[in-house]
Motif scaffolding. Structure first.
Motif, short mmCIF file in Angstrom:
data_model
loop_
_atom_site.label_atom_id
_atom_site.label_comp_id
_atom_site.label_asym_id
_atom_site.label_seq_id
_atom_site.Cartn_x
_atom_site.Cartn_y
_atom_site.Cartn_z
N HIS A 1 0.05 -48.63 -34.20
CA HIS A 1 0.04 -47.18 -34.43
C HIS A 1 0.89 -46.42 -33.42
CE1 HIS A 1 -3.06 -46.76 -37.59
NE2 HIS A 1 -3.47 -47.92 -37.11
N SER A 2 1.27 -47.05 -32.33
CA SER A 2 1.99 -46.30 -31.29
C SER A 2 3.50 -46.47 -31.37
CB SER A 2 1.50 -46.73 -29.90
OG SER A 2 1.57 -48.13 -29.75
N ILE A 3 3.99 -47.59 -31.92
CA ILE A 3 5.43 -47.80 -31.97
C ILE A 3 6.04 -46.79 -32.95
CG2 ILE A 3 5.41 -49.54 -33.82
CD1 ILE A 3 7.63 -49.63 -30.67
N GLY A 4 7.03 -46.07 -32.50
CA GLY A 4 7.65 -45.03 -33.31
C GLY A 4 6.96 -43.69 -33.23
N ALA A 5 5.71 -43.67 -32.73
CA ALA A 5 4.94 -42.42 -32.71
C ALA A 5 4.74 -41.87 -31.31
CB ALA A 5 3.56 -42.66 -33.36
N LEU A 6 5.00 -42.66 -30.28
CA LEU A 6 4.81 -42.22 -28.90
C LEU A 6 6.07 -42.47 -28.08
CD1 LEU A 6 1.22 -43.40 -27.80
CD2 LEU A 6 1.97 -41.08 -28.34
N GLY A 7 6.20 -41.71 -27.01
CA GLY A 7 7.32 -41.90 -26.10
C GLY A 7 8.52 -41.04 -26.45
N PRO A 8 9.32 -40.69 -25.45
CA PRO A 8 10.52 -39.86 -25.69
C PRO A 8 11.48 -40.49 -26.69
CG PRO A 8 10.07 -40.06 -23.33
CD PRO A 8 9.16 -41.01 -24.02
N GLY B 1 10.45 -42.91 -28.89
CA GLY B 1 9.69 -43.52 -29.98
C GLY B 1 9.42 -45.00 -29.79
N ARG B 2 9.49 -45.47 -28.55
CA ARG B 2 9.33 -46.90 -28.29
C ARG B 2 7.91 -47.29 -27.91
NH1 ARG B 2 14.62 -45.59 -27.25
NH2 ARG B 2 16.18 -47.17 -27.77
N GLY B 3 6.93 -46.44 -28.22
CA GLY B 3 5.54 -46.79 -28.04
C GLY B 3 4.98 -46.44 -26.68
N VAL B 4 3.84 -47.06 -26.34
CA VAL B 4 3.12 -46.69 -25.12
C VAL B 4 3.88 -47.08 -23.85
CG1 VAL B 4 0.78 -46.57 -26.02
CG2 VAL B 4 1.71 -48.77 -25.37
N VAL B 5 4.67 -48.14 -23.91
CA VAL B 5 5.47 -48.52 -22.73
C VAL B 5 6.45 -47.40 -22.41
CG1 VAL B 5 7.10 -50.18 -21.80
CG2 VAL B 5 5.20 -50.99 -23.21
N ASP B 6 7.09 -46.88 -23.42
CA ASP B 6 8.01 -45.74 -23.27
C ASP B 6 7.24 -44.49 -22.88
OD1 ASP B 6 10.42 -44.34 -23.41
OD2 ASP B 6 10.18 -43.90 -25.54
N TYR B 7 6.08 -44.28 -23.45
CA TYR B 7 5.25 -43.10 -23.19
C TYR B 7 4.87 -42.99 -21.71
CZ TYR B 7 1.04 -40.13 -23.42
OH TYR B 7 0.09 -39.15 -23.22
N CYS C 1 10.30 -35.19 -31.95
CA CYS C 1 9.89 -33.89 -31.38
C CYS C 1 8.95 -33.16 -32.31
CB CYS C 1 11.12 -33.03 -31.09
SG CYS C 1 12.17 -33.67 -29.77
N GLN C 2 9.24 -33.20 -33.62
CA GLN C 2 8.39 -32.50 -34.58
C GLN C 2 7.00 -33.12 -34.63
OE1 GLN C 2 9.43 -29.66 -36.27
NE2 GLN C 2 7.23 -29.54 -36.67
N LEU C 3 6.93 -34.45 -34.56
CA LEU C 3 5.63 -35.12 -34.56
C LEU C 3 4.81 -34.70 -33.35
CD1 LEU C 3 3.60 -37.22 -35.60
CD2 LEU C 3 4.87 -38.97 -34.32
N SER D 1 -2.11 -38.15 -29.22
CA SER D 1 -2.27 -39.12 -30.30
C SER D 1 -2.20 -38.44 -31.67
CB SER D 1 -3.61 -39.84 -30.16
OG SER D 1 -3.90 -40.58 -31.34
N PRO D 2 -1.32 -38.92 -32.58
CA PRO D 2 -1.25 -38.34 -33.92
C PRO D 2 -2.42 -38.74 -34.81
CG PRO D 2 0.29 -40.16 -33.73
CD PRO D 2 -0.30 -39.97 -32.36
N VAL D 3 -3.25 -39.68 -34.33
CA VAL D 3 -4.49 -40.02 -35.03
C VAL D 3 -5.58 -39.07 -34.52
CG1 VAL D 3 -6.22 -41.78 -35.46
CG2 VAL D 3 -3.82 -42.44 -35.22
N VAL D 4 -6.16 -38.28 -35.43
CA VAL D 4 -7.09 -37.22 -35.03
C VAL D 4 -8.44 -37.41 -35.73
CG1 VAL D 4 -7.41 -34.73 -34.79
CG2 VAL D 4 -5.09 -35.68 -34.86
N PRO D 5 -9.43 -38.01 -35.06
CA PRO D 5 -10.76 -38.16 -35.67
C PRO D 5 -11.58 -36.87 -35.49
CG PRO D 5 -10.30 -39.87 -34.01
CD PRO D 5 -9.33 -38.76 -33.80
N LEU D 6 -12.13 -36.37 -36.60
CA LEU D 6 -13.01 -35.20 -36.59
C LEU D 6 -14.41 -35.70 -36.92
CD1 LEU D 6 -12.34 -31.75 -38.20
CD2 LEU D 6 -14.48 -32.92 -38.68
N MET D 7 -15.37 -35.47 -36.04
CA MET D 7 -16.68 -36.07 -36.16
C MET D 7 -17.53 -35.38 -37.23
SD MET D 7 -16.01 -38.35 -34.11
CE MET D 7 -17.56 -39.25 -34.22
N LEU D 8 -18.12 -36.22 -38.13
CA LEU D 8 -19.00 -35.74 -39.20
C LEU D 8 -20.45 -36.10 -38.94
CD1 LEU D 8 -16.83 -36.86 -42.28
CD2 LEU D 8 -16.85 -34.62 -41.18
#
Length: 525
Positions: free
Chosen positions: A311-318, A320-326, A404-406, A430-437
């Motif tokens: 879930h992090s590759i392409g979505a995190l870091g300047p 987009g290289r994941g958490v290592v880049d982040y 940047c938009q993400l 994190s672009p994954v957003v859990p909303l508690m029910l």
């Protein structure tokens, strides 16, 4: 020195010196009354479940579940009837919220086929009606590459015309294409590692390769919230498995220390190897791994690190290289870098990156490489095109603009939900957003009410989450416009008021306070 925010929204110092930026995560505690009512709800459903099972046994109620044939009544039961209790009596009540068929690309908007049930969700019939332009808040389409037009789609069509849709063989036989080798070189360059290997299925990348890297006499230390593919791979390896608390470095260090001091059970011989399994972004919690601390511990105790960046590759870091880049870390500090192409790249399959010796070993020993059919050529081309776009090698700035938009969409969406009074889990980035029910009745009600307002959402309950932590999980995409997010947020707020979901008792900081923290942090020595 940097402040690291942690559980229950308290400020906690978590080895902050290893971070180059504030690490902000929130897991607000479940209100006591909500927890009590949730347990009561499950208790009532369980009692009625036993009553319905009694009625089914006496043929007062029609039984739709799989059961033994009469001529096999003396056989050992094929079906685990009691273990399916939850499925029969709780899941079936809200089954209409899952497996909804869509008839379009799952982009920022999608078309959903309407269906009805006349037997309480045991079977469904399509009405022939299509719900058009449903805002998609559930797909892992983080960078918006799930498209049927544009650069990636055109390149995939050309690859299909040249190579066909399938290879019909393994890489070791006649299924190795120049596209596969081009992709592997590109992935290695993207990750900043010596070599990489790609696989046709993301789940199998974990489940079939972990047994290749660990076996009897090895110890696997696994985060308690790791994905099922990591859990299965660890079990198939035959290694000893010990679980540490989610993102808890004290728990991980204790297991590492005990493993080295005591060695293997009974014999007390040293472990052949110790492998730590973690994820980049945890898909149910929205939390990010404390990678700097994990790397510090693995170096201290001379263990190996397996990082799942699905879930992090392409979505995190300047870049987009994941958490290592982040976190601005060296990729060489992660021994096995794993990820999938099913999310940010809009494709299918997975990869493993690392040093050349590791990849050469996997090529000759991995079951996923030897026995599985190689990746479809159009899929490989989709990944190549989208990855080059992210890296800026397509001659445009489209990839950087989407990253940047993400980031902007994620920050805006999370902040607005928190201001509304919802309990939101996970990291601010994190672009994954859990909303508690929480309550079981609200799982189905939330999904249905959102679809009535033309918003497609994913609701999640037990066993995918702890029994009292049911949630709706939103996935933010770069393809979402501010207007789409505002429409979704207004609908979420309306449904939240209707179902009384605004449980938060935490006063979130205003924009001025947030900017003040950022300013102070940037001026620390």
């Amino acid at each position: 020195m940097h402040i690291v925010y942690s559980e229950n929204n308290h400020n906690v110092w978590h080895n902050a010196s290893v971070y180059n930026k504030p690490f902000v995560e929130s897991f607000e505690e479940t209100p006591l009354l909500v927890a009590v009512l949730t347990y009561m709800g499950y208790g009532i459903l369980t009692l009625f479940g036993y009553l319905r099972d009694f009625l089914r046994d006496w043929n007062f109620e029609k039984c739709h579940v799989a059961k033994e044939r009469d001529e096999q009544k003396d056989f050992v039961p094929l079906y685990q009837d009691f273990e399916n209790f939850y499925t029969r009596n709780l899941y079936m009540r809200i089954r209409d919220n899952w497996n909804r068929p869509i008839c379009s690309v799952p982009g920022a908007r999608m078309d959903v086929m309407e269906r009805v049930t006349h037997d309480y969700n045991w079977t469904f019939k399509h009405t022939g009606t299509v719900l058009f332009d449903v805002i998609n808040m559930g797909s892992y389409n983080y960078l918006g590459f799930a498209e049927n037009s544009g650069l990636c789609a055109n390149a995939a069509v050309e690859a299909a015309m040249k190579y066909g849709l399938g290879v019909c063989g393994t890489r070791h036989e006649i299924g190795n294409l120049d596209k596969h080798e081009e992709l592997e070189k590109l992935v290695a360059r993207f990750l900043g590692v010596e070599s990489s290997m790609v696989f046709g299925m993301g789940f199998a990348t974990n489940s079939m390769n972990i047994p290749t890297l660990a076996g009897k006499g090895c110890l696997i230390l696994s985060d308690e919230l790791n994905h099922a593919s990591l859990v299965l791979g660890a079990r198939l390896s035959g290694s000893t498995i010990r679980v540490f608390k989610h993102n808890n470095m004290q728990s991980l260090e204790k297991l590492l220390r005990d493993a080295i001091v005591h060695g293997q059970p009974r014999t007390h011989r040293p472990w052949k190897k110790i492998l730590i399994l973690v994820e980049g972004i945890y898909s149910m919690e929205g939390s990010i791994v404390r990678l700097p601390e994990v790397i510090a511990l693995k170096k201290k105790y001379k263990a190996y690190l397996y990082l799942d960046e699905a879930h992090s590759i392409g979505a995190l870091g300047p870049g987009g290289r994941g958490v290592v880049d982040y976190f601005g870390l060296d990729p060489c500090d992660v021994d096995i870098m794993m990820g999938t192409f099913t999310k940010s790249f809009g494709a299918a399959g997975g990869y493993i990156g690392g040093n050349k010796e590791l990849i050469d070993y996997l090529r000759t020993h991995s079951h996923s490489a030897i026995y599985a059919t190689s990746m479809s050529p159009p899929v490989a081309q989709q990944i190549i095109t989208s990855m080059k776009c992210i890296m800026g090698e397509d001659g445009t700035t489209l990839g950087q603009e989407r990253l940047c938009q993400l980031s902007k969409n994620t920050t805006y969406f999370r902040r607005r939900l928190q201001e509304m009074g919802f309990i939101i889990y996970g990291n601010n980035d994190s672009p994954v957003v859990p909303l508690m029910l929480y309550m079981p009745a609200k799982i189905g009600a939330f999904g249905r009410e959102m679809l009535k307002r033309n918003i497609g959402t994913v609701v999640v309950g037990f066993p995918a989450t702890p029994i009292i932590e049911s949630r709706a999980r939103f996935c933010v995409s770069a393809a979402h416009t501010k207007e789409m997010l505002d429409t979704a947020l207004n609908a979420i707020s309306e449904v939240g008021d209707l179902l009384q979901l605004k449980y938060s008792r935490h006063a979130w900081p205003s924009d001025e306070e947030t900017n003040h923290f950022s300013y102070l942090d940037s001026h620390q020595d």
